[in-house]
Design a protein around this motif. Sequence first.
Motif, PDB file in Angstrom:
ATOM      1  N   VAL A  80      -1.630  -0.947 -11.606  1.00 36.00           N
ATOM      2  CA  VAL A  80      -2.241  -2.046 -10.853  1.00 36.00           C
ATOM      3  C   VAL A  80      -3.323  -2.689 -11.712  1.00 36.00           C
ATOM      4  O   VAL A  80      -4.223  -2.002 -12.223  1.00 36.00           O
ATOM      5  N   LYS A  81      -3.243  -3.997 -11.875  1.00 37.29           N
ATOM      6  CA  LYS A  81      -4.233  -4.751 -12.638  1.00 37.29           C
ATOM      7  C   LYS A  81      -4.889  -5.759 -11.699  1.00 37.29           C
ATOM      8  O   LYS A  81      -4.249  -6.275 -10.782  1.00 37.29           O
ATOM      9  N   TYR A  82      -6.170  -6.039 -11.948  1.00 31.00           N
ATOM     10  CA  TYR A  82      -6.923  -6.900 -11.041  1.00 31.00           C
ATOM     11  C   TYR A  82      -7.432  -8.149 -11.753  1.00 31.00           C
ATOM     12  O   TYR A  82      -7.851  -8.092 -12.910  1.00 31.00           O
TER      13      TYR A  82
ATOM     14  N   ILE B 206       0.848  -1.195   0.000  1.00 31.23           N
ATOM     15  CA  ILE B 206       0.000   0.000   0.000  1.00 31.23           C
ATOM     16  C   ILE B 206       0.885   1.247   0.000  1.00 31.23           C
ATOM     17  O   ILE B 206       1.836   1.357   0.765  1.00 31.23           O
ATOM     18  N   ASN B 207       0.589   2.160  -0.914  1.00 33.79           N
ATOM     19  CA  ASN B 207       1.357   3.405  -1.111  1.00 33.79           C
ATOM     20  C   ASN B 207       2.774   3.149  -1.649  1.00 33.79           C
ATOM     21  O   ASN B 207       3.627   4.028  -1.589  1.00 33.79           O
ATOM     22  N   LYS B 208       3.014   1.931  -2.160  1.00 36.66           N
ATOM     23  CA  LYS B 208       4.327   1.618  -2.731  1.00 36.66           C
ATOM     24  C   LYS B 208       4.218   1.115  -4.173  1.00 36.66           C
ATOM     25  O   LYS B 208       5.143   0.525  -4.703  1.00 36.66           O
ATOM     26  N   THR B 209       3.084   1.350  -4.792  1.00 39.58           N
ATOM     27  CA  THR B 209       2.872   0.857  -6.154  1.00 39.58           C
ATOM     28  C   THR B 209       3.471   1.830  -7.169  1.00 39.58           C
ATOM     29  O   THR B 209       2.772   2.450  -7.965  1.00 39.58           O
ATOM     30  N   ASP B 210       4.797   1.944  -7.149  1.00 41.20           N
ATOM     31  CA  ASP B 210       5.473   2.866  -8.067  1.00 41.20           C
ATOM     32  C   ASP B 210       5.342   2.374  -9.498  1.00 41.20           C
ATOM     33  O   ASP B 210       5.113   1.193  -9.763  1.00 41.20           O
ATOM     34  N   SER B 211       5.508   3.289 -10.420  1.00 37.82           N
ATOM     35  CA  SER B 211       5.296   2.993 -11.835  1.00 37.82           C
ATOM     36  C   SER B 211       6.369   2.105 -12.447  1.00 37.82           C
ATOM     37  O   SER B 211       6.278   1.718 -13.608  1.00 37.82           O
ATOM     38  N   ASN B 212       7.395   1.761 -11.708  1.00 36.85           N
ATOM     39  CA  ASN B 212       8.457   0.904 -12.241  1.00 36.85           C
ATOM     40  C   ASN B 212       8.051  -0.568 -12.288  1.00 36.85           C
ATOM     41  O   ASN B 212       8.737  -1.382 -12.909  1.00 36.85           O
ATOM     42  N   SER B 213       6.977  -0.914 -11.633  1.00 37.58           N
ATOM     43  CA  SER B 213       6.543  -2.307 -11.582  1.00 37.58           C
ATOM     44  C   SER B 213       5.055  -2.430 -11.878  1.00 37.58           C
ATOM     45  O   SER B 213       4.269  -1.528 -11.567  1.00 37.58           O
TER      46      SER B 213
END
Length: 444
Positions: free
Chosen positions: A245-247, A212-219
């Motif tokens: 983020v994909k679900y 949470i709050n660490k979903t940087d665009s590098n991954s």
Amino acid sequence: MNLSFIVTFMIVLCGSNMIVCRGEWEAPWSRKAAEEAEAVAAIECSGHGSAYLDGLVLKGHKQVCECNPCYTGSDCSKLLSNCSANAGSGDPYFLEPFWKKHARSSAILVSGWHRMGYTYSDGSYISQLLVDHIQKLHDIVGNAITEGKHIVFGSGSTQLLNAAVYALSPDTSSLSPAKVVATPPYYPVYRTQTQFFNARNFSYEGSTSSWINKTDSNSTFIEFVTSPNNPDGKLTKGVLEGDNVKYIYDRAYYWPHYTAIPSPADDDLMIFTISKLTGHAGSRFGWAIIEDEAVYEKMLTYLDMNTMGVSREAQLRALKLLDVVLEGDDGKEIFKFAYSTMRHRWIKLKETISKSKRFSLQKLSSQYCTFFKRERDLSPAYAWLKCEREEDKNCYEILEAAGINGRTGSLYSDDDHYVRLSLIRSQYDFDILINKLKTLVAKQ
């Protein structure tokens, strides 16, 4: 009657395989198969087991009963002492009475030459007629939007789960692997399957709470969301946020049997399975509803390379089963039966556990259901039972000592104060579970 007419008529019948012509009339080719199926259905196994067609079709093989867990003997008439309640397996036998009631309409006979080729006439591995039935079913139930979306088939939801992970992961090795995550408690296959395949373009990275709050665009992040959740039956949504983020929405239990349907699901990628819809887990048939065409094409590639599609026999059986579902009471009969069964079981279980301070059940709220057009009572597939005492650190062992076999909380990446108890097995299994729980509660 003119002799030449009779001869001509016989030749036409012989050519169409309606009879075998050797100078006398013989039974149609399907009669023996029908007789075998009827013979198996007539075996009662003392009411404590079932006989299946598998053995009877083999020459010289004597058909035997397969007994319920607490019975043995050639006809399942001998009761075993100290038998444990099987509440671990998710086999949906609670729907068996429905299909026995509809034995005539749900039966199907498959010829030896049925669809021997790799593909259907359009060159695909997917029956378009079955796709149409699935779309019609979702439209009647109101649990998923299919219009303008793509549908693929898999060998149960299990195969589709990894196909979805593959399709949502980055294509090139220059990018970092997709991080696959889920929120506890969650279905353990998400973790075990991702780790088993150990692909270079995705890896399992644990709980969503760590990101949470660490979903940087590098991954790229791929979050499994089960709604209703297995094991606790709660309607859930994705936790992580961000464009990267994909679900994957696992909707296996999003049917009126188990939960209210507040609105049709409209997720980008949804997975359903016939096992929890009709109860036919052994047929291994599931489907995914996909918004993005590129993701759809990648999933098709995965499934084609993996199995060249779902077996034609499985698709044929699914088609027949869904046809029965759609015909009964305008598509409502199976859901009324299944909901009534599951609702009764939840009430009985809750009444039993309410007499105890040592154990508790998950808290669920009733909701308005658009399918039944009213607020409905609870009817989850599983009980997420908790041992409330701090010293009962392994609730599974507490229940096991009382003759109850469930699944421990750590399997679902949660605390071992929890145990999942299956409520979807046969009525026989459920009755044993309740009796064992009553005895356990009475001892405290």
